[in-house]
Enzyme design. Structure first.
Site, PDB file in Angstrom:
ATOM      1  N   ARG A 169      56.267 -17.996 -76.456  1.00 29.64           N
ATOM      2  CA  ARG A 169      56.540 -17.468 -77.811  1.00 29.64           C
ATOM      3  C   ARG A 169      56.423 -18.578 -78.863  1.00 29.64           C
ATOM      4  O   ARG A 169      55.971 -18.340 -79.982  1.00 29.64           O
ATOM      5  CB  ARG A 169      57.924 -16.818 -77.857  1.00 29.64           C
ATOM      6  CG  ARG A 169      57.944 -15.491 -77.108  1.00 29.64           C
ATOM      7  CD  ARG A 169      59.224 -14.735 -77.352  1.00 29.64           C
ATOM      8  NE  ARG A 169      59.414 -14.424 -78.751  1.00 29.64           N
ATOM      9  CZ  ARG A 169      60.595 -14.201 -79.326  1.00 29.64           C
ATOM     10  NH1 ARG A 169      61.689 -14.265 -78.597  1.00 29.64           N
ATOM     11  NH2 ARG A 169      60.682 -13.924 -80.596  1.00 29.64           N
ATOM     12  N   HIS A 225      69.599 -15.298 -86.279  1.00 27.65           N
ATOM     13  CA  HIS A 225      69.396 -15.321 -84.815  1.00 27.65           C
ATOM     14  C   HIS A 225      68.793 -16.649 -84.357  1.00 27.65           C
ATOM     15  O   HIS A 225      68.197 -16.726 -83.277  1.00 27.65           O
ATOM     16  CB  HIS A 225      68.529 -14.134 -84.375  1.00 27.65           C
ATOM     17  CG  HIS A 225      69.240 -12.813 -84.503  1.00 27.65           C
ATOM     18  ND1 HIS A 225      68.623 -11.595 -84.395  1.00 27.65           N
ATOM     19  CD2 HIS A 225      70.567 -12.538 -84.719  1.00 27.65           C
ATOM     20  CE1 HIS A 225      69.523 -10.622 -84.552  1.00 27.65           C
ATOM     21  NE2 HIS A 225      70.696 -11.172 -84.764  1.00 27.65           N
ATOM     22  N   ALA A 233      54.883  -3.831 -94.423  1.00 28.15           N
ATOM     23  CA  ALA A 233      55.417  -4.886 -95.278  1.00 28.15           C
ATOM     24  C   ALA A 233      54.343  -5.486 -96.189  1.00 28.15           C
ATOM     25  O   ALA A 233      54.576  -5.690 -97.385  1.00 28.15           O
ATOM     26  CB  ALA A 233      56.040  -5.979 -94.400  1.00 28.15           C
TER      27      ALA A 233
HETATM   28  N1  APR Z   1      55.815  -3.645 -91.717  1.00 23.45           N
HETATM   29  C1  APR Z   1      57.131  -3.297 -91.748  1.00 23.45           C
HETATM   30  N2  APR Z   1      57.819  -2.928 -90.646  1.00 23.45           N
HETATM   31  C2  APR Z   1      57.166  -2.895 -89.482  1.00 23.45           C
HETATM   32  C3  APR Z   1      55.811  -3.254 -89.365  1.00 23.45           C
HETATM   33  C4  APR Z   1      55.120  -3.639 -90.558  1.00 23.45           C
HETATM   34  N3  APR Z   1      53.831  -3.977 -90.542  1.00 23.45           N
HETATM   35  N4  APR Z   1      55.444  -3.142 -88.054  1.00 23.45           N
HETATM   36  C5  APR Z   1      56.529  -2.737 -87.385  1.00 23.45           C
HETATM   37  N5  APR Z   1      57.577  -2.583 -88.242  1.00 23.45           N
HETATM   38  C6  APR Z   1      58.950  -2.182 -87.936  1.00 23.45           C
HETATM   39  C7  APR Z   1      59.109  -1.233 -86.749  1.00 23.45           C
HETATM   40  O1  APR Z   1      58.937   0.115 -87.164  1.00 23.45           O
HETATM   41  C8  APR Z   1      60.534  -1.524 -86.300  1.00 23.45           C
HETATM   42  O2  APR Z   1      61.466  -0.692 -86.961  1.00 23.45           O
HETATM   43  O3  APR Z   1      59.644  -3.337 -87.562  1.00 23.45           O
HETATM   44  C9  APR Z   1      60.759  -2.985 -86.754  1.00 23.45           C
HETATM   45  C10 APR Z   1      60.852  -3.985 -85.625  1.00 23.45           C
HETATM   46  O4  APR Z   1      61.990  -3.702 -84.876  1.00 23.45           O
HETATM   47  P1  APR Z   1      62.445  -4.589 -83.622  1.00 23.45           P
HETATM   48  O5  APR Z   1      61.286  -4.807 -82.717  1.00 23.45           O
HETATM   49  O6  APR Z   1      63.657  -3.947 -83.064  1.00 23.45           O
HETATM   50  O7  APR Z   1      62.806  -6.002 -84.289  1.00 23.45           O
HETATM   51  P2  APR Z   1      64.128  -6.474 -85.056  1.00 23.45           P
HETATM   52  O8  APR Z   1      64.738  -5.353 -85.836  1.00 23.45           O
HETATM   53  O9  APR Z   1      63.770  -7.723 -85.774  1.00 23.45           O
HETATM   54  O10 APR Z   1      65.095  -6.816 -83.833  1.00 23.45           O
HETATM   55  C11 APR Z   1      66.373  -7.314 -84.116  1.00 23.45           C
HETATM   56  O11 APR Z   1      66.861  -7.733 -81.816  1.00 23.45           O
HETATM   57  O12 APR Z   1      65.729  -8.260 -79.935  1.00 23.45           O
HETATM   58  C12 APR Z   1      66.643  -8.741 -80.823  1.00 23.45           C
HETATM   59  O13 APR Z   1      67.226 -10.881 -81.533  1.00 23.45           O
HETATM   60  C13 APR Z   1      66.151  -9.977 -81.527  1.00 23.45           C
HETATM   61  O14 APR Z   1      66.116 -10.516 -83.869  1.00 23.45           O
HETATM   62  C14 APR Z   1      65.845  -9.496 -82.922  1.00 23.45           C
HETATM   63  C15 APR Z   1      66.785  -8.316 -83.081  1.00 23.45           C
END
Ligand code: APR
Length: 236
Positions: A54, A102, A220
């Site tokens: 990563r 995080h 985004a």
């Molecule tokens: N623009 C905006 N949002 C997007 C895009 C994009 N291009 N592509 C995907 N997404 C959204 C998805 O729909 C989803 O809701 O981003 C989100 C990503 O969600 P997760 O994979 O759950 O990531 P995150 O919310 O950052 O996770 C939180 O969980 O696994 C742990 O510690 C890790 O920091 C992480 C935390």
């Protein structure tokens, strides 16, 4: 303004998100084994190998137009960025106040004596199953990334600054997070409870969507570059 970001803001830079059922990181591995304090204690070699890969992936990509838009808002507003991401793409885009709730995958420390590790980190362009972590010169403990794993507390300093940034904001923009991991996911709820408008940017619905002041079902990099100009229309 306080921006609260998650993996979705970095997705368009080529960093996979976590919970996408097909392309997300958790589709390939057991999250608890690879991202928990227990998993680390049981198999530090596997966890280290995963984070090296990563680390390579995040080093190899650059910020996208969404990160750049957030950085450019500093010309118009006092902007604080609270991010759940362990990449450094907000900083590389130019944001000056970034709080990593995080942790960061660009810093390392000894698991035993907690001293910072500044030694070399091998490049890992392809995922491999097992690599032994470096050993601390001071105490012989294992070196680990400064990321927050499941079962660990959030870093005090970043968390306190984040809470302050949300409490002091006139507007909170939540971008690219599934809003399911607490306590971080509680920050937008805190803003709403204070009467602060919250704009959510996410192509998919999340648990925050129904309570957010405005939800933009956009990527985004589409929504953020023109967001300031749209604010009067969105918030009236
Ligand atoms: N623009 C905006 N949002 C997007 C895009 C994009 N291009 N592509 C995907 N997404 C959204 C998805 O729909 C989803 O809701 O981003 C989100 C990503 O969600 P997760 O994979 O759950 O990531 P995150 O919310 O950052 O996770 C939180 O969980 O696994 C742990 O510690 C890790 O920091 C992480 C935390």
């Amino acid at each position: 303004m306080t921006v609260f970001s998650g993996a979705g803001i970095s997705a368009e830079s080529g960093v996979p998100t976590f919970r996408d059922v097909e392309t997300g990181l958790w589709a390939k591995v057991d999250p608890y084994e690879i991202s928990s304090a227990d998993g680390w204690r049981a198999h530090p070699d596997r966890v280290w190998a995963w984070y090296l890969w990563r680390h390579h992936m995040m080093s190899a990509v650059g910020p996208n137009n969404a990160h750049r838009a957030v950085a450019a808002w500093e010309d118009y507003a006092d902007v604080h960025v609270v991010t759940q991401n362990v990449d450094n793409l907000h900083e590389r885009a130019g944001s000056r106040r970034v709080y990593h709730v995080h942790g960061s995958l660009f810093d390392f420390h000894c698991d035993t004596c907690r001293s910072a590790y500044r030694g070399p980190v091998p490049d890992m362009p392809e995922p491999v199953e097992s690599v032994d972590p470096p050993v601390c010169e001071a105490c012989g403990g294992l070196i680990r990334p400064d990321v927050v794993w499941f079962g660990e507390a959030l870093p005090d300093d970043a968390w306190e600054r984040s809470v302050e940034a949300v409490a002091g904001a006139d507007l909170v923009v939540v971008v690219g997070t599934s809003s399911v991991v607490y306590p971080a996911a509680g920050l937008p709820e805190m803003a709403l409870a204070n009467g602060t408008p919250v704009i959510e940017v996410n192509p998919e619905p999340t648990p925050l969507s129904s309570s957010a002041t405005v939800t933009l079902r956009e990527k985004a990099s589409t929504a953020l570059p023109g967001l300031l100009q749209r604010l009067p229309a969105l918030l009236t």
